[in-house]
Motif scaffolding. Structure first.
Motif, PDB file in Angstrom:
ATOM      1  N   VAL A 141       0.867  -1.304  -0.116  1.00 36.69           N
ATOM      2  CA  VAL A 141      -0.038  -0.014   0.016  1.00 36.69           C
ATOM      3  C   VAL A 141       0.866   1.367   0.094  1.00 36.69           C
ATOM      4  O   VAL A 141       0.753   2.334  -0.826  1.00 36.69           O
ATOM      5  CB  VAL A 141      -0.988  -0.046   1.123  1.00 36.69           C
ATOM      6  CG1 VAL A 141      -1.589   1.380   1.428  1.00 36.69           C
ATOM      7  CG2 VAL A 141      -1.963  -1.176   1.164  1.00 36.69           C
ATOM      8  N   ASN A 147      -4.087  -0.853  -3.204  1.00 38.76           N
ATOM      9  CA  ASN A 147      -5.099  -0.488  -2.324  1.00 38.76           C
ATOM     10  C   ASN A 147      -6.118  -1.483  -2.280  1.00 38.76           C
ATOM     11  O   ASN A 147      -7.278  -1.247  -1.783  1.00 38.76           O
ATOM     12  CB  ASN A 147      -5.621   1.004  -2.597  1.00 38.76           C
ATOM     13  CG  ASN A 147      -6.471   1.326  -3.866  1.00 38.76           C
ATOM     14  OD1 ASN A 147      -6.779   0.159  -4.464  1.00 38.76           O
ATOM     15  ND2 ASN A 147      -6.699   2.520  -3.998  1.00 38.76           N
ATOM     16  N   SER A 148      -6.183  -2.529  -2.994  1.00 41.23           N
ATOM     17  CA  SER A 148      -7.241  -3.416  -2.856  1.00 41.23           C
ATOM     18  C   SER A 148      -6.341  -4.933  -2.911  1.00 41.23           C
ATOM     19  O   SER A 148      -5.411  -5.270  -3.349  1.00 41.23           O
ATOM     20  CB  SER A 148      -8.000  -3.674  -4.213  1.00 41.23           C
ATOM     21  OG  SER A 148      -7.266  -3.551  -5.142  1.00 41.23           O
ATOM     22  N   ALA A 178      -7.035   0.404   2.637  1.00 40.04           N
ATOM     23  CA  ALA A 178      -7.236  -0.345   1.410  1.00 40.04           C
ATOM     24  C   ALA A 178      -8.458  -1.198   1.546  1.00 40.04           C
ATOM     25  O   ALA A 178      -9.356  -1.000   2.375  1.00 40.04           O
ATOM     26  CB  ALA A 178      -6.009  -1.468   1.359  1.00 40.04           C
ATOM     27  N   ASN A 377      -9.940   4.083  -6.572  1.00 36.92           N
ATOM     28  CA  ASN A 377      -9.328   5.522  -6.096  1.00 36.92           C
ATOM     29  C   ASN A 377      -8.388   5.774  -7.406  1.00 36.92           C
ATOM     30  O   ASN A 377      -7.148   6.283  -7.415  1.00 36.92           O
ATOM     31  CB  ASN A 377      -8.367   5.405  -5.007  1.00 36.92           C
ATOM     32  CG  ASN A 377      -8.110   6.653  -4.309  1.00 36.92           C
ATOM     33  OD1 ASN A 377      -8.872   7.715  -4.567  1.00 36.92           O
ATOM     34  ND2 ASN A 377      -7.319   6.882  -3.275  1.00 36.92           N
ATOM     35  N   ALA A 457      -3.727   5.021  -1.137  1.00 38.01           N
ATOM     36  CA  ALA A 457      -4.523   4.487  -0.075  1.00 38.01           C
ATOM     37  C   ALA A 457      -5.813   5.237   0.115  1.00 38.01           C
ATOM     38  O   ALA A 457      -5.688   6.530  -0.010  1.00 38.01           O
ATOM     39  CB  ALA A 457      -3.654   4.450   1.009  1.00 38.01           C
TER      40      ALA A 457
END
Length: 463
Positions: A141, A147-148, A178, A377, A457
């Protein structure tokens, strides 16, 4: 390179309006009527057409080692096929082996993806747990734009995450800003049902959906949503295929929980009769998980997209050739799971969604691009036609049609689950990072032109 798209109707998730679009380098620099044409600009005449953000496929598997083989499409052929269909960004999956370092697996996938023709970014799967996984999630991250994190609730004795792993990983994702994503199928139930079917001598592809009924998916979706609700983390359910799983998402959202759902183009238009075909090669080619469902479930998924309880459309693009699928000719549990679609998703969703009145053009943009960019994002860099956004654009002719066939597809694998389907509404041009990469049937994909997209993030909230 300078590209001017003239005379079209720009369609964003919020509105549609007549405008020219000017791109310089890899960015959109101006959107407006009667823009001045720079010298040496490449001009695309978009008269009578829509100009939309390039598609984002939230779920692909390029060059995936799986079930003893590797998918037919690598990162070049898969992303090139996507460009031909108007998809300019894919979200692929890093899937570590049990006990393998997340960072080690991530760097392996990044190396494979260097040949990509279109932009790409990664979800990273959590397939096991110890303190090194906790640490690696932070590094991914904070230093690598991830972020996943993906969690397989299926595939027992392989990559299935148990409840302890789900709880610890969901909590860590929340700390890091995340979002957890989940393949929702009860892996223990699937395993036991598979064993029972094989013991009864039901070993052909018709057994595949019998081993993964809707209840198996619904239970896992409810469990993942409950865990996320207790911990206070958002959660994203991939490839929702049945009404019961959608009901779990809808119920949670109605109570204020941040739950997101993804529908696959195939699940929206293909039904479970494919598994009962007397052509066993054809039936095996459709084996994927979750399986294709009955018309009742297809209608439910459309209602989910229309009502906003499903936010994205994807493909789970995971191509295998007939010889690879034949590994399970005597035992359906050994058929490599996966089908294609990255090249066809946009046209299939437009034809079955917009042409039927289920979706407006702006809603189409929402479920094929903008919502994905916002949930993960990447917005407003992706998912938007506006000055400052990436020059990822598809010019769309709503009246043009084509008949989908494996004989004319750019994707590898030799089979197309949408074979013979005639769609009205297709891309005439695709612009990726400011370059014209698809022009009226001519694919100009360049190996290595794709970029890794870092996804920051999300802001974390201390409670």
């Amino acid at each position: 390179m300078t590209v001017m798209i003239r005379g079209g109707t720009v369609v964003n998730a919020d509105r549609a309006f007549r405008a020219d679009v000017l791109c310089e380098g890899d960015k959109i620099v101006a959107v407006g009527e009667n823009l001045e044409l720079p010298a040496n600009a490449t001009v695309i005449d978009a008269g009578g057409q829509y100009v939309m953000p390039g598609g984002i496929d939230t779920h692909t598997h390029m060059q995936l080692p799986f079930m003893g083989t590797v998918t037919a499409d690598d990162f070049f052929t898969g992303t090139a096929a996507g460009l031909a269909g108007g998809t300019t960004t894919i979200m692929d999956f890093v899937i570590p082996n049990p006990q393998q370092s997340l960072l080690e697996a991530y760097h392996t996938w990044r190396g494979w993806a260097e040949k990509a023709a279109g932009d790409y970014t990664f979800h990273v799967a959590v397939t096991w747990w110890d303190e090194s996984v906790h640490r690696d999630m932070g590094t991914l991250v904070q230093q690598h734009g991830v972020n996943s994190f993906k969690h397989f609730m299926a595939y027992k004795n392989a990559i299935m995450a148990n409840d302890e792993t789900l709880v610890k990983s969901f909590r860590r994702a929340l700390e890091l800003g995340a979002i957890p994503t989940v393949h929702a199928e009860n892996g223990e139930l699937v395993f036991q049902l598979q064993r029972e079917l094989v013991a009864k001598g039901i070993t052909g592809p018709q057994a595949h959906p019998l081993s993964r009924p809707p209840e198996v998916e619904a239970e896992a979706a409810n469990r993942a949503i409950t865990i996320a609700g207790v911990l206070g983390t958002p959660v994203y359910i991939v490839h929702v295929s049945c009404a019961e799983a959608l009901e779990a998402i809808t119920r949670a959202r109605a109570h204020g929980q941040r739950v997101y759902g993804e529908a696959l183009a195939g699940h929206l238009v293909i039904d479970d009769s494919v598994y009962r075909s007397e052509d066993l090669e054809y039936a095996r080619a459709h084996v994927m998980s979750p399986p294709f469902r009955s018309h009742h479930h297809q209608e439910a998924l459309w209602h989910g997209l229309q009502g906003g309880n499903l936010q994205t459309t994807a493909t789970d693009h995971c191509t295998f050739c007939a010889e690879q699928k034949a590994a399970g000719k005597d035992d359906f549990t050994k058929i490599p799971n996966g089908c294609g679609g990255v090249e066809e998703r946009m046209a299939v969703v437009w034809d079955a969604g917009v042409n039927t009145g289920r979706l407006t053009p702006s809603e189409f943009v929402r479920v094929t691009s903008t919502n994905a960019a916002q949930i993960f994002n990447m917005y407003p860099r992706k998912g938007l036609i506006a000055a400052g956004a990436d020059a990822d654009i598809v010019v769309w002719d709503p009246q043009a049609s084509r008949t989908i066939s494996a004989k004319t597809q750019f994707s590898k694998g030799g089979f197309n689950v949408f074979e013979g389907r005639t769609v009205r509404g297709v891309p005439t041009h695709t612009v990726a990072a400011g370059k014209v990469v698809f022009d009226k049937g001519q694919l100009r994909a360049e190996q290595g032109a794709g970029r890794h997209i870092d996804r920051p993030a999300f802001a974390t909230v201390t409670r």
